[in-house]
Each structure stands twice: as structure tokens, then as C-alpha cells.
Design a protein around this motif. Structure first.
Motif, PDB file in Angstrom:
ATOM      1  N   GLY A  79      48.015  40.604  47.841  1.00  0.00           N
ATOM      2  CA  GLY A  79      47.140  40.983  48.946  1.00  0.00           C
ATOM      3  C   GLY A  79      45.675  40.847  48.603  1.00  0.00           C
ATOM      4  O   GLY A  79      44.829  41.530  49.185  1.00  0.00           O
ATOM      5  N   LEU A  80      45.346  39.968  47.654  1.00  0.00           N
ATOM      6  CA  LEU A  80      43.945  39.732  47.313  1.00  0.00           C
ATOM      7  C   LEU A  80      43.269  38.972  48.453  1.00  0.00           C
ATOM      8  O   LEU A  80      43.939  38.278  49.231  1.00  0.00           O
ATOM      9  N   PRO A  81      41.957  39.078  48.604  1.00  0.00           N
ATOM     10  CA  PRO A  81      41.276  38.492  49.755  1.00  0.00           C
ATOM     11  C   PRO A  81      41.479  36.992  49.875  1.00  0.00           C
ATOM     12  O   PRO A  81      41.418  36.251  48.889  1.00  0.00           O
ATOM     13  N   GLY A  82      41.754  36.566  51.109  1.00  0.00           N
ATOM     14  CA  GLY A  82      41.861  35.147  51.405  1.00  0.00           C
ATOM     15  C   GLY A  82      43.097  34.475  50.854  1.00  0.00           C
ATOM     16  O   GLY A  82      43.252  33.265  50.969  1.00  0.00           O
ATOM     17  N   GLY A  83      43.974  35.254  50.216  1.00  0.00           N
ATOM     18  CA  GLY A  83      45.164  34.656  49.633  1.00  0.00           C
ATOM     19  C   GLY A  83      44.989  34.159  48.212  1.00  0.00           C
ATOM     20  O   GLY A  83      45.855  33.456  47.695  1.00  0.00           O
ATOM     21  N   ILE A  84      43.871  34.522  47.539  1.00  0.00           N
ATOM     22  CA  ILE A  84      43.733  34.147  46.133  1.00  0.00           C
ATOM     23  C   ILE A  84      44.777  34.893  45.317  1.00  0.00           C
ATOM     24  O   ILE A  84      45.264  35.956  45.723  1.00  0.00           O
ATOM     25  N   GLN A  85      45.128  34.354  44.164  1.00  0.00           N
ATOM     26  CA  GLN A  85      46.234  34.902  43.392  1.00  0.00           C
ATOM     27  C   GLN A  85      45.835  35.193  41.950  1.00  0.00           C
ATOM     28  O   GLN A  85      44.889  34.601  41.420  1.00  0.00           O
ATOM     29  N   LEU A  86      46.583  36.090  41.344  1.00  0.00           N
ATOM     30  CA  LEU A  86      46.388  36.422  39.935  1.00  0.00           C
ATOM     31  C   LEU A  86      46.656  35.194  39.073  1.00  0.00           C
ATOM     32  O   LEU A  86      47.650  34.492  39.272  1.00  0.00           O
ATOM     33  N   ASP A  87      45.765  34.941  38.116  1.00  0.00           N
ATOM     34  CA  ASP A  87      45.910  33.762  37.256  1.00  0.00           C
ATOM     35  C   ASP A  87      46.090  34.133  35.795  1.00  0.00           C
ATOM     36  O   ASP A  87      46.858  33.512  35.062  1.00  0.00           O
ATOM     37  N   GLY A  88      45.367  35.164  35.334  1.00  0.00           N
ATOM     38  CA  GLY A  88      45.458  35.571  33.936  1.00  0.00           C
ATOM     39  C   GLY A  88      44.930  36.980  33.767  1.00  0.00           C
ATOM     40  O   GLY A  88      44.287  37.533  34.656  1.00  0.00           O
ATOM     41  N   VAL A  89      45.202  37.587  32.614  1.00  0.00           N
ATOM     42  CA  VAL A  89      44.759  38.959  32.351  1.00  0.00           C
ATOM     43  C   VAL A  89      44.570  39.146  30.854  1.00  0.00           C
ATOM     44  O   VAL A  89      45.282  38.553  30.041  1.00  0.00           O
ATOM     45  N   GLN A  90      43.573  39.963  30.492  1.00  0.00           N
ATOM     46  CA  GLN A  90      43.368  40.321  29.090  1.00  0.00           C
ATOM     47  C   GLN A  90      42.757  41.717  29.005  1.00  0.00           C
ATOM     48  O   GLN A  90      42.073  42.169  29.928  1.00  0.00           O
ATOM     49  N   ALA A  91      43.048  42.393  27.903  1.00  0.00           N
ATOM     50  CA  ALA A  91      42.521  43.742  27.698  1.00  0.00           C
ATOM     51  C   ALA A  91      41.048  43.674  27.325  1.00  0.00           C
ATOM     52  O   ALA A  91      40.609  42.777  26.620  1.00  0.00           O
ATOM     53  N   ALA A  92      40.287  44.644  27.807  1.00  0.00           N
ATOM     54  CA  ALA A  92      38.854  44.726  27.519  1.00  0.00           C
ATOM     55  C   ALA A  92      38.480  46.182  27.257  1.00  0.00           C
ATOM     56  O   ALA A  92      39.349  47.053  27.205  1.00  0.00           O
ATOM     57  N   LYS A  93      37.195  46.455  27.111  1.00  0.00           N
ATOM     58  CA  LYS A  93      36.735  47.780  26.714  1.00  0.00           C
ATOM     59  C   LYS A  93      37.129  48.868  27.702  1.00  0.00           C
ATOM     60  O   LYS A  93      37.642  49.919  27.315  1.00  0.00           O
ATOM     61  N   ASP A  94      36.871  48.647  28.985  1.00  0.00           N
ATOM     62  CA  ASP A  94      37.064  49.694  29.980  1.00  0.00           C
ATOM     63  C   ASP A  94      38.284  49.484  30.872  1.00  0.00           C
ATOM     64  O   ASP A  94      38.549  50.289  31.760  1.00  0.00           O
ATOM     65  N   GLY A  95      38.997  48.393  30.662  1.00  0.00           N
ATOM     66  CA  GLY A  95      40.159  48.106  31.497  1.00  0.00           C
ATOM     67  C   GLY A  95      40.624  46.692  31.242  1.00  0.00           C
ATOM     68  O   GLY A  95      40.210  46.059  30.266  1.00  0.00           O
ATOM     69  N   VAL A  96      41.480  46.200  32.103  1.00  0.00           N
ATOM     70  CA  VAL A  96      41.938  44.824  31.953  1.00  0.00           C
ATOM     71  C   VAL A  96      41.096  43.925  32.848  1.00  0.00           C
ATOM     72  O   VAL A  96      40.742  44.286  33.966  1.00  0.00           O
ATOM     73  N   GLU A  97      40.745  42.769  32.312  1.00  0.00           N
ATOM     74  CA  GLU A  97      39.991  41.786  33.073  1.00  0.00           C
ATOM     75  C   GLU A  97      40.962  40.716  33.549  1.00  0.00           C
ATOM     76  O   GLU A  97      41.763  40.196  32.767  1.00  0.00           O
ATOM     77  N   ILE A  98      40.902  40.418  34.834  1.00  0.00           N
ATOM     78  CA  ILE A  98      41.813  39.436  35.401  1.00  0.00           C
ATOM     79  C   ILE A  98      41.032  38.235  35.908  1.00  0.00           C
ATOM     80  O   ILE A  98      39.859  38.335  36.272  1.00  0.00           O
ATOM     81  N   THR A  99      41.687  37.101  35.897  1.00  0.00           N
ATOM     82  CA  THR A  99      41.130  35.905  36.519  1.00  0.00           C
ATOM     83  C   THR A  99      42.013  35.558  37.715  1.00  0.00           C
ATOM     84  O   THR A  99      43.230  35.805  37.703  1.00  0.00           O
ATOM     85  N   VAL A 100      41.380  35.017  38.745  1.00  0.00           N
ATOM     86  CA  VAL A 100      42.105  34.671  39.963  1.00  0.00           C
ATOM     87  C   VAL A 100      41.793  33.230  40.338  1.00  0.00           C
ATOM     88  O   VAL A 100      40.781  32.660  39.919  1.00  0.00           O
ATOM     89  N   LYS A 101      42.664  32.646  41.135  1.00  0.00           N
ATOM     90  CA  LYS A 101      42.431  31.306  41.623  1.00  0.00           C
ATOM     91  C   LYS A 101      43.173  31.123  42.935  1.00  0.00           C
ATOM     92  O   LYS A 101      44.048  31.921  43.294  1.00  0.00           O
ATOM     93  N   GLY A 102      42.805  30.069  43.660  1.00  0.00           N
ATOM     94  CA  GLY A 102      43.498  29.791  44.905  1.00  0.00           C
ATOM     95  C   GLY A 102      43.052  28.494  45.507  1.00  0.00           C
ATOM     96  O   GLY A 102      42.052  27.897  45.107  1.00  0.00           O
ATOM     97  N   SER A 103      43.816  28.020  46.477  1.00  0.00           N
ATOM     98  CA  SER A 103      43.450  26.822  47.242  1.00  0.00           C
ATOM     99  C   SER A 103      43.672  27.128  48.719  1.00  0.00           C
ATOM    100  O   SER A 103      44.497  27.997  49.071  1.00  0.00           O
TER     101      SER A 103
END
Length: 245
Positions: free
Chosen positions: A215-239
């Protein structure tokens, strides 16, 4: 020479007026796109929209924007099929090749890439919070998530053995990964609850968990995730990402 000076002055004035008109037009367009995205995604506040490239008016004439940046604070994404939500912080998306209608009632990006973050406090909601029996006389539950360094999540597990709560949580380092639209957290090693023997499947029922993000805006989707200092950082992509309409 006098005529040339006059001509140069006229050119400078006309150029300045064109730049002014172009910047006014791009500001109007950014506000319109922001309003459409806010309405489409049912946002509490309008997102930040920045249309790149100069001049803007030539892009308008072609019906396509080269580069649009979108920023949202506190987007509530869908978290599975039970109607729950998960807060996505600082969602930033870069849209390329945005085709739009004259009144900006519809706008679709050919491609989109971006980043966002999910706090550990937010992700903790998906871990088991109620004490669960993992072995005779042993109950455990996840009580905290934090940065474990080197891309790992440190999972704090509170345990009670034979009616006595362990004085300190047991910590395990866990790997985080993205599979499809789901963030998965899996312990690298199993916790040791005071020497009690616990089957791996029972231990992992506590330490390992997953969170679906769609349900991310515009239909973009989860692409990757990694742990960081304050939480997890995610990357998204879409067409064919729909911003409006």
C-alpha cells in the motif's frame, strides 16, 4: 553601439521575465501535484513536491516532466491483510518521465526509486510481545529492538525460567532482509535462557518475525532493507507509478 546596448537590455529583460514566468509556473504545478497526491493517498498533510529541470514551460508543452522528487513524512502503509498499518518515516521518491494531463488531474511516472525508514519502535509492534512458552518452565518474549552494528538488529528477549525472571534480557543479533513486500528478521544464533534446552523451532517462534509492507504511494514496492542506527532503512522502486488520477 547604442542600438546594440538597447537590444541587449531588451534581451535581458525578456529573459528575466521568462525565468520569472517559468518559476511561477513550476511553483503552481508543484502545489497542484502535491494537492492531487494528498487527495489520492488520503494524507494528513500535503507532500513536498519538487519539479526539476529548466525550463519548466518546455516540459509542460511536451506533456512530460523529466524529474520529479516527492517527499512524505509519516506515511501510514498497509501492514498485512488485517487492516493494520505501519508508519513509514521520511519517504523520498525520485520519479522519472512523469506524463500528466493539462490540469494535473492525472500523472504517471515511468519509473521511480526512493528511500524510507521504519523505526525500531514501530517494527517492534510486529514482534511477539506476549510471553510464550518455549520449553517446560520457560517463557520468553521480544521486548526491544536496536542497532546491533554491521547491518544487524539486536533483539532483546525477556525470559522467565521456572517462575523466575532472568535479571537481564537475552540479546541475539539478527539479520534483516526483504523478500517481496515483506521485511524478515531472523536470528543468527539462538538465545540461551539459563542453559535450558530449547528446540530451534520453538526459539525461532520468539526471535524471528516478519512485517509485510504494501500500500505504498502510487504502487511503489519494497526493494531492499538494511539495519541502521534508529531503525531499518528501506529502498523502494516502481514502474508506471500513479501520482494522481
Amino acid at each position: 553601439m547604442r542600438a546594440l546596448r538597447i537590444l541587449l537590455i531588451v534581451v535581458v529583460i525578456l529573459g528575466g521575465l521568462f525565468v520569472l514566468a517559468d518559476r511561477l509556473a513550476v511553483g503552481f504545478a508543484e502545489d497542484e501535484v502535491a494537492a492531487k497526491v494528498q487527495s489520492r493517498e488520503n494524507l494528513a498533510a500535503a507532500p513536498d513536491v519538487s519539479i526539476k529541470g529548466f525550463p519548466f514551460l518546455t516540459q509542460v508543452a511536451s506533456g512530460s516532466l523529466d524529474d520529479v522528487e516527492l517527499g512524505m513524512k509519516g506515511f501510514e502503509a498497509t501492514a498485512g491483510a488485517e487492516g493494520k498499518s505501519i508508519r513509514i518515516d521520511d519517504l523520498k521518491a525520485n520519479m522519472k518521465g512523469v506524463e500528466f494531463s493539462g490540469d494535473y488531474s492525472s500523472a504517471t511516472a515511468a519509473t521511480a526509486t526512493g528511500t524510507a525508514s521504519v523505526s525500531y519502535a514501530e517494527l517492534l509492534k510486529t514482534a511477539k510481545s506476549e510471553p510464550t512458552q518455549v520449553a517446560p518452565g520457560v517463557t520468553a518474549s521480544v521486548v526491544g529492538l536496536s542497532d546491533g552494528g554491521n547491518g544487524k538488529i539486536k533483539v532483546a528477549v525477556e525470559a522467565t525460567v521456572l517462575g523466575t525472571k532472568l535479571p537481564e534480557p537475552v540479546y541475539v543479533l539478527s539479520s534483516v532482509s526483504a523478500q517481496g513486500d515483506t521485511v524478515r528478521v531472523k536470528a543468527d544464533t539462538l538465545p540461551n535462557f539459563g542453559g535450558a534446552e530449547i528446540a530451534e523451532s520453538r526459539a525461532r517462534a520468539i526471535t524471528d518475525f516478519e512485517q509485510k509492507i504494501d500500500g505504498l504511494p502510487g504502487g511503489i514496492q519494497l526493494d531492499g532493507v538494511q539495519a541502521a542506527k534508529d531503525g531499518v532503512e528501506i529502498t523502494v522502486k516502481g514502474s508506471d507509478v500513479r501520482l494522481a488520477g
